[in-house]
Design a protein around this motif. Structure first.
Motif, short mmCIF file in Angstrom:
data_model
loop_
_atom_site.label_atom_id
_atom_site.label_comp_id
_atom_site.label_asym_id
_atom_site.label_seq_id
_atom_site.Cartn_x
_atom_site.Cartn_y
_atom_site.Cartn_z
N CYS A 289 -29.52 -30.73 44.72
CA CYS A 289 -28.68 -30.44 43.28
C CYS A 289 -28.78 -31.07 42.08
O CYS A 289 -29.68 -32.82 42.44
CB CYS A 289 -27.41 -31.52 44.21
SG CYS A 289 -25.50 -31.44 42.84
N LEU A 290 -28.41 -30.61 40.86
CA LEU A 290 -29.27 -31.17 39.27
C LEU A 290 -27.83 -31.78 39.16
O LEU A 290 -28.16 -32.33 37.58
CB LEU A 290 -29.49 -30.00 38.55
CG LEU A 290 -30.45 -28.86 39.03
CD1 LEU A 290 -30.13 -28.00 37.78
CD2 LEU A 290 -32.01 -29.96 38.57
N GLN A 291 -26.45 -32.20 39.72
CA GLN A 291 -25.97 -32.26 39.50
C GLN A 291 -25.38 -31.79 37.91
O GLN A 291 -24.18 -32.43 36.94
CB GLN A 291 -25.43 -33.70 39.11
CG GLN A 291 -25.95 -34.64 40.30
CD GLN A 291 -25.99 -35.81 40.72
OE1 GLN A 291 -26.01 -36.74 39.83
NE2 GLN A 291 -26.38 -36.49 41.51
N CYS A 292 -25.26 -30.44 37.86
CA CYS A 292 -25.31 -29.85 36.61
C CYS A 292 -24.00 -29.20 36.45
O CYS A 292 -23.21 -29.17 34.99
CB CYS A 292 -26.24 -28.71 36.15
SG CYS A 292 -25.74 -27.15 37.15
N GLY A 293 -23.43 -29.45 37.28
CA GLY A 293 -21.63 -28.65 37.22
C GLY A 293 -21.43 -27.24 37.08
O GLY A 293 -19.92 -27.09 36.33
N CYS A 295 -21.14 -25.22 39.21
CA CYS A 295 -20.32 -24.44 40.24
C CYS A 295 -18.68 -24.93 39.64
O CYS A 295 -18.11 -24.27 39.34
CB CYS A 295 -21.22 -25.34 41.37
SG CYS A 295 -20.70 -27.17 41.37
N CYS A 353 -24.86 -21.80 40.52
CA CYS A 353 -25.99 -22.18 40.80
C CYS A 353 -26.82 -22.14 40.34
O CYS A 353 -27.37 -21.43 41.40
CB CYS A 353 -25.85 -23.09 42.25
SG CYS A 353 -26.60 -24.56 42.39
N VAL A 355 -29.60 -23.34 40.62
CA VAL A 355 -30.81 -24.18 42.30
C VAL A 355 -31.00 -23.57 43.20
O VAL A 355 -31.07 -23.96 44.31
CB VAL A 355 -31.04 -25.19 41.81
CG1 VAL A 355 -31.86 -25.27 40.42
CG2 VAL A 355 -29.89 -26.45 42.51
N GLN A 359 -22.67 -24.10 48.05
CA GLN A 359 -21.62 -24.73 48.18
C GLN A 359 -20.55 -24.63 49.55
O GLN A 359 -20.48 -25.70 50.89
CB GLN A 359 -21.14 -25.26 46.82
CG GLN A 359 -22.53 -25.77 45.74
CD GLN A 359 -22.52 -24.55 45.53
OE1 GLN A 359 -22.76 -23.16 45.64
NE2 GLN A 359 -22.82 -23.73 44.06
S1 SF4 Z 1 -24.13 -25.75 39.91
FE1 SF4 Z 1 -23.33 -27.25 41.78
S2 SF4 Z 1 -24.14 -27.12 43.01
FE2 SF4 Z 1 -25.48 -26.14 42.00
S3 SF4 Z 1 -26.98 -28.24 41.13
FE3 SF4 Z 1 -24.92 -27.91 39.72
S4 SF4 Z 1 -23.88 -29.02 40.51
FE4 SF4 Z 1 -25.40 -28.86 41.91
#
Ligand code: SF4
Ligand code: SF4
Length: 653
Positions: A289-293, A295, A353, A355, A359
């Motif tokens: 998880c990249l913590q890109c948010g 999702c 997501c 990557v 979840q």
């Molecule tokens: S979409 Fe959600 S689960 Fe996937 S990398 Fe971003 S924060 Fe992590």
């Protein structure tokens, strides 16, 4: 003049030699990740049949599409382009650097003729420019972040990495410019040649030498640092994508209860409560998880103010994993029961997501523990669950019996060896007055088309609500009974009207031994129209179609219902549709819940209403009930119809 590799540099090969310890540190970093991830279990059976080419545990299609090409990244256009420019720019620059190294070691003729002009010159400079533009865009986005990046946690290490990458690219260009200023223009190196004109007065050999070493040492250090930073996604994301089957949806599999029967052994707990219980794929997800948010931004629960955030779940899991808290069962409290039950299992997070993190699989695993081990379940959902156990359907408070929907209607009963299709009734189209109309419309269509079909004498649920609420045991029991009855009756083809039934029959039942074909009513009706078995009169009515998550995103039945809508009226799309559709709020057992804050169904109903379509169509009884209820806040009109109702009302006899 032909370019001299490592011009003006003494002991330049040292940089290449330093790459050996850098690679060793890199490999050790990956080994640490692997050690962490392999602590996970593999207890749930996931033998989902898929057609995509599979090599060992790797699914080639997911690996190439989501891992290498990174198709999901481009769903956010500008970020995607920036990411693509940076990634592919750096890959091309790395290839160029390797060619220089091979030239030095083995005299590979890379600085000659057209190859030198077009690849070593123009292409590498273009790659450098693309990578620089990409990294500066991403850096600006980190400095002025959207909410999705900061909510729960912001991965500030990205800022450092992006600055370092920018420094590597800029120093690389400066090295080239200073060199060219002293040695004369390089064919094709448009950036280097232009910089040389600007640097002509400062292009001292000492400056070139210092810049060259700074550039090389930072680049080597970055390689070593990759596994200890968020950049590790460069390695983990393709692996995670390759291990993610091409089957959409959370892929819960079924629990192998026999594993719990070992005598004298310590009985493992059901579901997931400590990281030690999680599958290793869940732990890989948390590490990737990249913590890109992304999702968080599409999650109906998060977007309507519930305590659930799929990003938050992954952040919590990765923190526990990093801290080695494998046996710590406080992880459920850290995520919270409320959050775990707020998930509608819509899979929007998975779809978004970049990557390939799954979840809902982790969330549903924790839900299984809450229900099966602790009997913790929200009030109304708990009542529905108990009704399913005692009365074989979850519709609490219904005044209807299982066969009331067909009062006054001649409906054939399935006959062994005679009937071709079983029309599966289930619970969602039988116990609510509104959804009973879908069933009656479907019977009308099948009779008009002369289809050989029948129903079971006694309707039952598929058990899907039990599975979604977390009671795998109850689901297995109900599914077992259904499979047994189907086998006795010789059922080989089933038509469903509820996407949850379809999903259960096709995704979960085969793992328990079922061997029958299943067709969702959207596909069956579309085929009847195509074959000319029913004729429809097309109207001028505008109809917007709401994709049920379990039909669309989970099973990719996207075009068939649209073709049906198109055959009876004028199709209108909502801003969020198809794979990006927004949930009605009813999935994951949340049909039986009292939502806090903004209601998901009202949000979605308003979106549909805003299209100003005359009718809102759907192909799921739960969506039908949720949207009908959601619309009450905005209008008194009864606007929601199932596709079967639309077809039934437009059939020319
Ligand atoms: S979409 Fe959600 S689960 Fe996937 S990398 Fe971003 S924060 Fe992590
Ligand atoms: S499955 Fe849907 S509700 Fe559940 S976390 Fe993902 S986006 Fe949110």
């Amino acid at each position: 003049m032909e370019r001299v590799p490592y011009w003006n540099i003494s002991f330049g090969l040292l940089i290449d030699l330093l790459s050996i310890p850098a690679m060793a540190i890199f490999v050790y970093g990956l080994y640490r990740h692997w050690k962490r991830i392999k602590q996970g279990r593999s207890r749930i059976r996931l033998g989902i049949p898929v057609s995509a080419l599979k090599i060992g545990p790797l699914y080639v299609r997911s690996f190439l599409a989501n891992g290498i090409v990174g198709t999901r990244i481009y769903k956010k256009l500008f970020t995607g382009i920036a990411h693509g420019c940076l990634l592919w720019g750096m890959i091309i620059l790395t290839i160029g650097t390797t060619l220089v190294f091979l030239n030095v070691l083995f005299g590979l003729p890379v600085f000659k003729g057209d190859f030198n002009r077009w690849f070593m010159g123009a292409t590498l400079d273009a790659a450098g420019v693309a990578a620089l533009v990409g990294v500066l865009f991403l850096l600006m986005r980190r400095v002025f972040p959207p909410e999705r990046l900061t909510i729960f946690k912001s991965n500030s290490a990205f800022i450092t990495i992006e600055v370092v990458i920018a420094v590597i690219i800029v120093t690389g260009f400066l090295v080239e410019g200073v060199r060219i200023a002293q040695t004369g223009p390089d064919p094709g190196s448009f950036v280097g040649n232009a910089l040389a004109l600007l640097l002509v007065n400062v292009a001292l050999p000492e400056i070139h030498r210092y810049l060259w070493w700074i550039h090389g040492l930072i680049a080597i250090s970055l390689i070593a640092y990759i596994p200890y930073s968020p950049l590790v996604h460069l390695v983990l994301a393709p692996i995670n994508a390759g291990l993610d089957t091409p089957v959409p949806g959370p892929k819960m599999g079924v629990i192998d209860f026999e594993a719990f029967e070992g005598e004298g052994e310590e009985v493992p707990s059901l579901g997931l409560s400590r990281l030690a219980d999680f599958q290793w794929k869940n732990l890989l997800d948390a590490s990737t998880c990249l913590q890109c948010g992304r999702c968080h931004e599409v999650c109906p629960a998060a977007q309507t103010g519930k305590s659930l955030s799929p990003k938050g779940v992954m952040v919590t899991l990765s923190e526990y994993l990093e801290q080695g808290k494998m046996e710590d069962d406080s992880v459920l409290e850290a995520i919270s029961t409320d959050a775990i039950y707020s998930c509608t299992t819509c899979a929007a997070c998975m779809e978004a997501c970049p990557v390939s993190v799954n979840q809902p699989n982790a969330i549903l695993g924790m839900r299984q523990h809450l229900l099966m081990e602790r009997s913790e379940i929200p009030d109304i959902m708990g009542q529905a669950h108990r009704s399913l156990e005692a009365r074989h359907h979850p519709f609490i408070g219904t005044g209807f019996g299982p066969n009331d929907w067909r009062k006054g209607l001649e409906v054939p009963i399935f006959e062994k060896g005679k009937t071709e299709y079983l029309l599966w009734i289930g619970c969602s189209v039988a116990y609510e007055e509104r959804t009973q109309k879908i069933t009656r419309a479907m019977v009308h269509i099948l009779k008009t088309a002369g289809v050989s079909f029948g129903i079971l004498e006694e309707n039952r649920c598929t058990g899907d609500p039990a599975k979604q609420m977390g009671n795998e045991f109850l689901f297995t029991e109900i599914a077992g009974q259904n499979i047994e009855e189907f086998n006795e009756l010789g059922v080989s083809s089933v038509i469903t009207m509820c996407p949850h039934c379809f999903n259960s029959f096709t995704r979960h039942y085969p793992l328990l031994g079922a061997k029958f074909a299943v067709i969702p009513h959207a596909v069956f009706i579309r085929d009847l129209i195509d074959k000319g078995a029913i004729r429809l009169s097309k109207g001028t009515e505008t109809i917007c179609y709401h994709d049920p998550c379990y039909l669309g995103r989970h099973n990719k039945v996207l075009s068939e219902p649209r073709q049906i809508v198109d055959a009876v009226g004028q199709l209108v799309e909502m801003p969020r549709s198809g794979n990006e559709s927004f949930c009605c709020g009813g999935g994951g057992g949340n049909y039986w819940t009292e939502e806090e804050g903004t209601r998901i169904n009202q949000t979605r109903a308003l979106e549909a209403l805003d299209t100003e379509a005359d009718t809102i169509a759907t192909a799921c009884p739960f969506c039908m009930l949720m949207l009908t209820d959601g619309l009450k806040k905005h209008t008194e009109e009864q606007k929601v119809k199932d596709i079967a109702e639309l077809v039934s009302s437009r059939m020319e006899v």
